[in-house]
Design an enzyme around this catalytic site. Structure first.
Site, mmCIF file in Angstrom:
data_model
loop_
_atom_site.group_PDB
_atom_site.id
_atom_site.type_symbol
_atom_site.label_atom_id
_atom_site.label_comp_id
_atom_site.label_asym_id
_atom_site.label_seq_id
_atom_site.Cartn_x
_atom_site.Cartn_y
_atom_site.Cartn_z
ATOM 1 N N ASP A 28 0.864 -1.177 0.000
ATOM 2 C CA ASP A 28 0.000 0.000 0.000
ATOM 3 C C ASP A 28 0.899 1.224 0.000
ATOM 4 O OD1 ASP A 28 -1.935 -1.887 0.261
ATOM 5 O OD2 ASP A 28 -2.814 -1.099 2.103
ATOM 6 N N ASP A 36 -13.900 -5.941 -3.983
ATOM 7 C CA ASP A 36 -13.946 -6.090 -2.531
ATOM 8 C C ASP A 36 -15.320 -6.662 -2.196
ATOM 9 O OD1 ASP A 36 -11.427 -4.977 -2.261
ATOM 10 O OD2 ASP A 36 -12.184 -2.954 -1.931
#
Lengths: 205, 254
Positions: free
Chosen positions: B12, B131
């Protein structure tokens, strides 16, 4: 010593250049026939469709300069679609003529249960012929992304990978003309070894 | 015989630095992307995924430079995504050195973006990211967008099929329920997905132990497993993980 990457509009040429630079060679991305003629090593990259790539090579008037270079005996490396372009023809979208530097044909990977098309990922090479480039990836995994593969005489097949029932040629060699079906610029440290071996070929000519 | 199962560390990135979001909220800095990526290449990572969690325009420009720097020194496939909304943004990241682009919220809002990307870069360069969270009231996996914060009406399995039709050559599917819990991948989710679509599936969310990887490859039938914190904090070393997988008859690149 300069490696020239043929620039005819195929994607990701910069990543090939980055790998070549990383292994210590100077590199030039060019579509100038004069650069091709004077190259110490020539790389034909390629991502996408065979017919479109041949059209782009023809439009840029690069077919003859590449063929002339190949006749010079200096090392020529085709990568992925760039390897497929070295052959006589492809059946992708009808029959399209290739560069004809290695006898053989490009055909679609057949549908096989549990084997997706494109072949996308890491597959393990088995060396079939003695060759300095093939030696660097013997029994090693390299990174593939392709939906077509080459059918050629075994005397040109230096390495293969198993994909279902098919032994996919992963390295082909016809004297100074070499093709790799995988992406050596994306095959980790083993891929870098192949670039080093290519550099040694270039230096020794 | 065929392809090796892939192990993919996820990084990330916020303002050019690697951070890890745990359950999509708390954030801790863990380092320099080039140094981390290089370490992962040496350890045998098969691919790297960069998720840009920057919200600002300056941060976006930084991401392009991160991809350029990483691709000068790391020679395994690089997949980049997070907040991408246009073909121009995809083009600039691919020119910087990304091999694949993943689209999440933007694909939900505009599936045509996946198609446009596939036409220009090929389906192999387009990764559909989903997701998903189990909706126990209605009995299906619901798609969430905006970093897992916003529910949609979409069924994740049907949406996966839609993304493939739109041109995605691969799917990166995160279980919101499993993410950050370290109790294993959501096997039921991947069983449903692999039965429904024909493209490679990357499982994401829930890795805590080596056995979790064995299970997701064996029972989930996925092609690749993604994890972040277990690798970043060295709770699982990739070489050890791959040796364990091989002992369990999972084909891996060693």
């Amino acid at each position: 010593m300069t490696i020239v990457i043929v620039d005819y509009g195929a994607g990701n040429v910069l990543n090939v250049a980055k790998a070549i630079e990383y292994t210590g060679m100077s590199v030039k991305i060019s579509k100038d026939p004069a650069d091709i003629a004077s190259a110490d090593g020539l790389v034909v990259p390629g991502v996408g469709a065979f017919a479109k790539a041949m059209d782009q090579l023809k439009a840029a008037e690069l077919v003859e300069p590449i063929k002339d270079y190949a006749k010079s005996g200096r090392p020529l490396l085709g990568i992925c679609l760039g390897m497929q372009l070295l052959f006589d023809s492809s059946t992708e979208f009808g029959e399209t003529e290739g560069l004809g530097l290695i006898p053989g044909q490009v055909v679609a990977l057949p549908q096989q249960k549990n084997y997706k098309v494109p072949q996308m990922g890491w597959n393990k090479n088995e060396v079939r012929l003695e060759n300095p480039l093939a030696k660097t990836i013997d029994d090693k995994y390299t990174y593939f992304v392709h939906s077509y593969y080459v059918v050629t005489d075994k005397k040109y097949i230096a390495a293969t990978v198993p994909y279902g029932q098919i032994a996919v040629p992963s390295i082909v060699v016809n004297k100074n003309v070499i093709g790799v079906q995988f992406h050596p610029e994306k095959s980790g440290l083993d891929g870098l070894s192949l670039w080093q071996s290519f550099q040694e070929m270039v230096v020794s000519v | 015989m065929g392809l090796a199962k892939r192990i993919i560390p996820a990084l990330d990135i916020k303002n050019g630095q690697v951070v890890k979001g745990i359950s999509f909220d708390q954030i801790r800095a863990v380092g320099d992307p080039v140094a981390l990526a290089k370490r992962y290449q040496e350890m045998g990572a098969d691919e790297l995924v960069f998720l840009d969690i920057t919200a600002t325009i300056e941060g976006r420009a930084t991401m392009k430079s991160v991809v350029d720097q990483v691709s000068k020194e790391i020679f395994i496939p690089l997949t980049v995504g997070g907040g991408i909304r246009s073909l121009d943004e995809m083009t600039s990241l691919i020119q910087a050195g990304a091999d694949k682009i993943f689209l999440n919220s933007a694909a939900v809002k505009n599936p045509g973006l996946v198609t446009a990307g596939a036409q220009v870069f090929g389906a192999q360069a387009m990764v559909g990211a989903i997701d998903a969270k189990w909706d126990s009231v209605n009995g299906f996996y619901r798609v969430y967008i905006a970093g897992g914060t916003k529910p949609t009406a979409l069924d994740a399995i049907k949406w996966a099929q839609e993304l493939v039709r739109a041109g995605a050559g691969e799917l990166l599917v995160t279980s919101i329920d499993a993410d950050g819990q370290k109790k294993g991948y959501d096997l039921r989710l991947y069983q449903q997905l692999t039965a429904a679509v024909d493209v490679p599936i990357i499982a994401s969310g829930g890795a805590g132990t080596t056995k979790d990887f064995v299970d997701v490859f064996a029972d989930g039938s996925v092609d690749a497993a993604l994890a972040a914190s277990v690798f970043h904090y060295n709770q699982i070393a990739i070489p050890d993980l791959k040796r364990s997988l091989k002992e369990e008859q999972v084909e891996v690149r060693l």
